[in-house]
Design a protein around this motif. Sequence first.
Motif, PDB file in Angstrom:
ATOM      1  N   ALA A 208      -4.962  -0.408  -0.866  1.00 52.76           N
ATOM      2  CA  ALA A 208      -5.541  -0.807   0.594  1.00 52.76           C
ATOM      3  C   ALA A 208      -7.664  -1.033   0.086  1.00 52.76           C
ATOM      4  O   ALA A 208      -7.685  -0.786   1.394  1.00 52.76           O
ATOM      5  CB  ALA A 208      -4.793  -0.279   1.600  1.00 52.76           C
TER       6      ALA A 208
ATOM      7  N   THR B  63      -1.199   3.029  -2.613  1.00 53.02           N
ATOM      8  CA  THR B  63      -2.825   2.919  -1.824  1.00 53.02           C
ATOM      9  C   THR B  63      -3.514   2.585  -2.138  1.00 53.02           C
ATOM     10  O   THR B  63      -4.015   2.488  -1.089  1.00 53.02           O
ATOM     11  CB  THR B  63      -2.489   4.734  -1.375  1.00 53.02           C
TER      12      THR B  63
ATOM     13  N   VAL C 197      -4.739   3.118   5.729  1.00 51.06           N
ATOM     14  CA  VAL C 197      -2.826   2.531   4.814  1.00 51.06           C
ATOM     15  C   VAL C 197      -2.258   4.276   5.636  1.00 51.06           C
ATOM     16  O   VAL C 197      -1.059   3.738   5.453  1.00 51.06           O
ATOM     17  CB  VAL C 197      -3.384   2.012   4.736  1.00 51.06           C
TER      18      VAL C 197
ATOM     19  N   SER D 170       0.869  -1.398   0.386  1.00 47.56           N
ATOM     20  CA  SER D 170      -0.081   0.023  -0.512  1.00 47.56           C
ATOM     21  C   SER D 170       0.693   1.367  -0.046  1.00 47.56           C
ATOM     22  O   SER D 170       0.128   2.285  -0.644  1.00 47.56           O
ATOM     23  CB  SER D 170      -1.266  -0.201   1.113  1.00 47.56           C
TER      24      SER D 170
END
Length: 263
Positions: free
Chosen positions: A221, A218, A228, A214
């Motif tokens: 996620a 990102t 995260v 992640s």
Amino acid sequence: MSLTKPEPPVMILRLREAGIRGGIWAFIGLLYAVLFVFFVVFSRRWDIPADPFFVAAVLAATIGALIYSSMRLAVLMAGLLFPISIIMFTLGGGELDLLHLLAIMLPAGALMGALYGYLSHGSRIRCADAKTLAGFCVGVLVGLLYMLLSSRLQGVPLAWLVAAMSPLTGVLYVLLVPTFIHLYDDLLPPVGDGALVGGFVAVFISICSFVMASSVDTGMAGNLVPEVELVLEQLPSAMLGGVIGAGLAGVISGLLLTDWQDL
């Protein structure tokens, strides 16, 4: 003429011991920090009915104790389970469900650990049941101490909390684990001990894999992006706190020449 090699001076022995223990404890402090930050953040996400710092103290101590006490199996499991997580990332289509990852990795880790326990007689996974109980109880004690002092700790950076809680957890574990092993050394057979260690190591590897993936993307996620991002924001300072706090405790232990825990 004697060919016997002279013993190094006591101070040299102490400094050598301090360096070795400092490095080992610093590494464990780093693992503790990763687990602590993750569980603080995700215990809120999962609405666990307890203070997030208490939950993190208990789970980080329990998992960290097993990794510390079964390092050989932990390294072996990492080599076997990381490829599985990479395959799951590849097949996930750009998004991965953390609970789905855990649902696959945990049984796989438990199965591999059970096989290791069956084949490797006399390995360091023996008494994993007692070590789990010791880590859990130490985590509860440290978590309760935090709860008692929580009103005075408001606003204290997470890194400082990790720097204090990780060495305290390590010291209490080293002090208490011999008693737990004496009392609870036969709760599970070697296969059960291996499964216990393998399952917990798989949880740790799953967490690390998910956070690492992640951090690169990102979007992977999914709906956990806010959590995260918070984990990634807190991790660097917390890891530094864990390394410094636990590392210093290890150095002090080495300087005092306390006995190694060969359990």
